[in-house]
Enzyme design. Sequence first.
Site, PDB file in Angstrom:
ATOM      1  N   TYR A 149      20.607  -1.856  -3.651  1.00  0.00           N
ATOM      2  CA  TYR A 149      20.738  -0.801  -2.608  1.00  0.00           C
ATOM      3  C   TYR A 149      19.479  -2.227  -1.197  1.00  0.00           C
ATOM      4  CZ  TYR A 149      19.226   2.883   0.276  1.00  0.00           C
ATOM      5  OH  TYR A 149      18.897   3.472   1.671  1.00  0.00           O
TER       6      TYR A 149
ATOM      7  N   LYS B 139      19.194  -2.996   1.840  1.00  0.00           N
ATOM      8  CA  LYS B 139      18.695  -2.183   3.058  1.00  0.00           C
ATOM      9  C   LYS B 139      17.903  -3.570   4.147  1.00  0.00           C
ATOM     10  CE  LYS B 139      19.176   1.229   4.566  1.00  0.00           C
ATOM     11  NZ  LYS B 139      20.661   2.126   5.611  1.00  0.00           N
TER      12      LYS B 139
ATOM     13  N   THR C  44      15.232   2.781   5.929  1.00  0.00           N
ATOM     14  CA  THR C  44      14.312   2.701   4.414  1.00  0.00           C
ATOM     15  C   THR C  44      13.031   2.419   3.272  1.00  0.00           C
ATOM     16  OG1 THR C  44      14.873   3.148   1.785  1.00  0.00           O
ATOM     17  CG2 THR C  44      15.955   1.938   2.791  1.00  0.00           C
ATOM     18  N   ASP C  45      12.829   3.394   3.556  1.00  0.00           N
ATOM     19  CA  ASP C  45      11.461   3.192   2.568  1.00  0.00           C
ATOM     20  C   ASP C  45      10.659   1.887   1.438  1.00  0.00           C
ATOM     21  OD1 ASP C  45      12.223   4.925   0.741  1.00  0.00           O
ATOM     22  OD2 ASP C  45       9.910   5.915   1.139  1.00  0.00           O
ATOM     23  N   GLU C  46      12.377   2.571   0.750  1.00  0.00           N
ATOM     24  CA  GLU C  46      12.865   1.138  -0.654  1.00  0.00           C
ATOM     25  C   GLU C  46      12.236  -0.096  -0.068  1.00  0.00           C
ATOM     26  OE1 GLU C  46      15.679   2.031  -3.248  1.00  0.00           O
ATOM     27  OE2 GLU C  46      15.624   4.507  -3.004  1.00  0.00           O
TER      28      GLU C  46
HETATM   29  P1  NAD Z   1      25.155   9.201   2.651  1.00  0.00           P
HETATM   30  O1  NAD Z   1      25.492   8.003   1.740  1.00  0.00           O
HETATM   31  O2  NAD Z   1      25.143  10.646   2.330  1.00  0.00           O
HETATM   32  O3  NAD Z   1      26.675   9.339   3.773  1.00  0.00           O
HETATM   33  C1  NAD Z   1      26.512   7.626   4.003  1.00  0.00           C
HETATM   34  C2  NAD Z   1      28.267   7.634   4.915  1.00  0.00           C
HETATM   35  O4  NAD Z   1      28.146   6.852   5.536  1.00  0.00           O
HETATM   36  C3  NAD Z   1      29.141   8.494   4.728  1.00  0.00           C
HETATM   37  O5  NAD Z   1      29.444   9.305   5.535  1.00  0.00           O
HETATM   38  C4  NAD Z   1      30.019   7.195   4.365  1.00  0.00           C
HETATM   39  O6  NAD Z   1      31.029   7.748   4.479  1.00  0.00           O
HETATM   40  C5  NAD Z   1      29.857   6.306   5.802  1.00  0.00           C
HETATM   41  N1  NAD Z   1      29.985   5.475   5.752  1.00  0.00           N
HETATM   42  C6  NAD Z   1      30.282   4.718   4.011  1.00  0.00           C
HETATM   43  N2  NAD Z   1      30.417   3.092   4.061  1.00  0.00           N
HETATM   44  C7  NAD Z   1      30.337   3.191   5.155  1.00  0.00           C
HETATM   45  C8  NAD Z   1      31.784   1.708   6.286  1.00  0.00           C
HETATM   46  N3  NAD Z   1      31.368   0.956   6.182  1.00  0.00           N
HETATM   47  N4  NAD Z   1      31.596   2.015   7.526  1.00  0.00           N
HETATM   48  C9  NAD Z   1      31.444   3.497   8.281  1.00  0.00           C
HETATM   49  N5  NAD Z   1      31.018   4.673   7.348  1.00  0.00           N
HETATM   50  C10 NAD Z   1      30.673   4.281   6.507  1.00  0.00           C
HETATM   51  O7  NAD Z   1      23.627   8.667   2.698  1.00  0.00           O
HETATM   52  P2  NAD Z   1      22.565   9.032   3.729  1.00  0.00           P
HETATM   53  O8  NAD Z   1      21.802   9.859   2.865  1.00  0.00           O
HETATM   54  O9  NAD Z   1      23.067  10.135   4.174  1.00  0.00           O
HETATM   55  O10 NAD Z   1      22.183   7.937   4.320  1.00  0.00           O
HETATM   56  C11 NAD Z   1      22.557   7.843   5.342  1.00  0.00           C
HETATM   57  C12 NAD Z   1      20.724   6.561   5.780  1.00  0.00           C
HETATM   58  O11 NAD Z   1      19.765   6.895   5.832  1.00  0.00           O
HETATM   59  C13 NAD Z   1      21.809   5.157   5.069  1.00  0.00           C
HETATM   60  O12 NAD Z   1      21.349   4.299   5.815  1.00  0.00           O
HETATM   61  C14 NAD Z   1      20.413   5.222   4.600  1.00  0.00           C
HETATM   62  O13 NAD Z   1      19.815   4.152   4.054  1.00  0.00           O
HETATM   63  C15 NAD Z   1      18.952   6.039   4.687  1.00  0.00           C
HETATM   64  N6  NAD Z   1      18.078   6.816   4.351  1.00  0.00           N
HETATM   65  C16 NAD Z   1      19.214   7.824   3.469  1.00  0.00           C
HETATM   66  C17 NAD Z   1      17.365   8.633   2.553  1.00  0.00           C
HETATM   67  C18 NAD Z   1      18.194   9.472   1.984  1.00  0.00           C
HETATM   68  O14 NAD Z   1      17.099   9.760   1.755  1.00  0.00           O
HETATM   69  N7  NAD Z   1      19.040   9.757   1.660  1.00  0.00           N
HETATM   70  C19 NAD Z   1      15.971   8.392   3.325  1.00  0.00           C
HETATM   71  C20 NAD Z   1      15.897   6.642   3.656  1.00  0.00           C
HETATM   72  C21 NAD Z   1      16.924   6.596   4.216  1.00  0.00           C
HETATM   73  O1  DAU Z   2      13.200   6.650  -0.337  1.00  0.00           O
HETATM   74  C1  DAU Z   2      14.507   6.610   0.220  1.00  0.00           C
HETATM   75  C2  DAU Z   2      15.651   6.289  -0.442  1.00  0.00           C
HETATM   76  O2  DAU Z   2      15.204   7.762  -1.493  1.00  0.00           O
HETATM   77  C3  DAU Z   2      17.298   6.271   0.333  1.00  0.00           C
HETATM   78  O3  DAU Z   2      16.806   5.217   0.807  1.00  0.00           O
HETATM   79  C4  DAU Z   2      17.921   6.758  -0.709  1.00  0.00           C
HETATM   80  O4  DAU Z   2      19.078   5.977   0.503  1.00  0.00           O
HETATM   81  C5  DAU Z   2      17.985   7.503  -1.167  1.00  0.00           C
HETATM   82  O5  DAU Z   2      19.533   7.569  -2.708  1.00  0.00           O
HETATM   83  C6  DAU Z   2      17.140   7.970  -2.359  1.00  0.00           C
HETATM   84  O6  DAU Z   2      16.398   7.121  -3.705  1.00  0.00           O
HETATM   85  P1  DAU Z   2      15.949   7.232  -4.542  1.00  0.00           P
HETATM   86  O7  DAU Z   2      16.770   6.721  -5.887  1.00  0.00           O
HETATM   87  O8  DAU Z   2      14.643   7.547  -5.135  1.00  0.00           O
HETATM   88  O9  DAU Z   2      16.767   8.615  -4.670  1.00  0.00           O
HETATM   89  P2  DAU Z   2      17.694   9.364  -6.044  1.00  0.00           P
HETATM   90  O10 DAU Z   2      18.069  11.089  -5.866  1.00  0.00           O
HETATM   91  O11 DAU Z   2      19.293   8.902  -6.705  1.00  0.00           O
HETATM   92  O12 DAU Z   2      16.635   9.961  -6.997  1.00  0.00           O
HETATM   93  C7  DAU Z   2      15.604  10.636  -6.948  1.00  0.00           C
HETATM   94  C8  DAU Z   2      14.417  10.034  -8.134  1.00  0.00           C
HETATM   95  O13 DAU Z   2      14.985  10.602  -8.971  1.00  0.00           O
HETATM   96  C9  DAU Z   2      14.680   8.674  -8.678  1.00  0.00           C
HETATM   97  O14 DAU Z   2      13.068   8.442  -9.092  1.00  0.00           O
HETATM   98  C10 DAU Z   2      15.946   8.593  -9.898  1.00  0.00           C
HETATM   99  C11 DAU Z   2      15.373   9.859 -10.373  1.00  0.00           C
HETATM  100  N1  DAU Z   2      16.630  10.490 -11.302  1.00  0.00           N
HETATM  101  C12 DAU Z   2      17.875  10.166  -9.798  1.00  0.00           C
HETATM  102  C13 DAU Z   2      19.231  10.884 -10.647  1.00  0.00           C
HETATM  103  C14 DAU Z   2      20.522  11.087  -9.425  1.00  0.00           C
HETATM  104  C15 DAU Z   2      16.789  11.047 -11.975  1.00  0.00           C
HETATM  105  O15 DAU Z   2      16.461  11.120 -13.185  1.00  0.00           O
HETATM  106  N2  DAU Z   2      17.938  12.157 -12.624  1.00  0.00           N
HETATM  107  C16 DAU Z   2      19.042  11.243 -11.907  1.00  0.00           C
HETATM  108  O16 DAU Z   2      19.891  12.303 -12.100  1.00  0.00           O
END
Ligand code: NAD
Ligand code: DAU
Length: 340
Positions: free
Chosen positions: A153, A157, A125-127
């Site tokens: 988190y 990562k 992730t970019d985080e």
């Molecule tokens: P998500 O939370 O929707 O899905 C995570 C999945 O992993 C779930 O199906 C969960 O059951 C499974 N899981 C959790 N713990 C586990 C374990 N111990 N063993 C096996 N499976 C397990 O997450 P997402 O948003 O789909 O993100 C997927 C990946 O992409 C993550 O690694 C996250 O860090 C990365 N990522 C997410 C975003 C985003 O915007 N959502 C952006 C950049 C990177």
């Molecule tokens: O940048 C990549 C990341 O993006 C991934 O690595 C993470 O897995 C993914 O969850 C996401 O992280 P963020 O913290 O950016 O996503 P989130 O949807 O939780 O929040 C997006 C923005 O919105 C953040 O600035 C917090 C804000 N927010 C979020 C929630 C849930 C609110 O203002 N209100 C809310 O209720």
Amino acid sequence: MKILITGGAGFIGSNFIYYLLGRYPEDELVCLDALTYAGNLETLEEALQSPKFRFVKGDIADRTLVYDLFETERFDVVVNFAAESHVDRSIETPELFLRTNVMGTQVLLDASRKYGVKRYHQVSTDEVYGDLPLDRPDLFFTEETPIHTSSPYSASKAAADLLVLAYYRTFSLPVTVSRCSNNYGPYHFPEKLIPLMISRALKDQNLPVYGTGENVRDWLYVEDHCAAIDLIIRKGTIGEVYNIGGHNERTNLEVVKTILRELDKPESLITYVTDRPGHDRRYAIDPTKIHRELGWLPATKFDEGMKRTILWYLNHRNWWERILAGEYQDYYERMYSHRS
Ligand code: NAD
Ligand code: DAU
């Protein structure tokens, strides 16, 4: 190719499974997922019809289970999506994040080494780069930006990324790492900003915006992320990190207002609530490397992607309403009751 996709019952992993099934009918796919609160087998219903797809329930940190699976299946490629992924939950229970995101990754790396996997890909992730100031729109994260994390988190990562790169340097494990910006699209769990706001607006509930709503995220349609990972595992250079993002920066308030406009709901639903501790101000990816080396460019513009996403949530009410009806209610109460 036989590909292991961990975390494939979650948001991006499931989209990736459908992306591959639609393009590579010759590939065999196995999904390993622990089905935590974020995993949903219903999401994979269609994939389960395919003879090329198999689902295994299990924890990536369970060494015995993982080794047994690698022994039986002899994977060519491993793509690790499995993670605890929600920043707010990491503030509540950091330990779980270390266990899955760090220790789980280590088990997968060891198994990939032991069974001679040809490519291990870490979905990061970019985080891991921390955040950028709001008043410097000229700054972007490149692959050379130092790791500088803010939340448990992102720290977990980043630790996993460093382990992956250490296994390349020390053991010559053929790895790649991708660091993507915020995704949106179908099957996004409704604890995250966009699906949370869509599902709440559809029920005329208040929309909890953290702080002033001025924090900026760089949004990418999930299918574009899947296309980038696919390119990296097939053509990316071993040992390299690739940033993925489409220069689609929006403040949270802009995103929420877009959703309200599309749904024809009033802005009076917006409620400002107590900010997230350590809240990252701005994420912005420089995707030059993946464009230059692999020719990747995002295909979906933000407005189009948002329309598609909103339509998906309108047409799949059962999917998200079943989630909202479960333990999610306790989660929402726990996370939001003390904020207002
Ligand atoms: P998500 O939370 O929707 O899905 C995570 C999945 O992993 C779930 O199906 C969960 O059951 C499974 N899981 C959790 N713990 C586990 C374990 N111990 N063993 C096996 N499976 C397990 O997450 P997402 O948003 O789909 O993100 C997927 C990946 O992409 C993550 O690694 C996250 O860090 C990365 N990522 C997410 C975003 C985003 O915007 N959502 C952006 C950049 C990177
Ligand atoms: O940048 C990549 C990341 O993006 C991934 O690595 C993470 O897995 C993914 O969850 C996401 O992280 P963020 O913290 O950016 O996503 P989130 O949807 O939780 O929040 C997006 C923005 O919105 C953040 O600035 C917090 C804000 N927010 C979020 C929630 C849930 C609110 O203002 N209100 C809310 O209720």
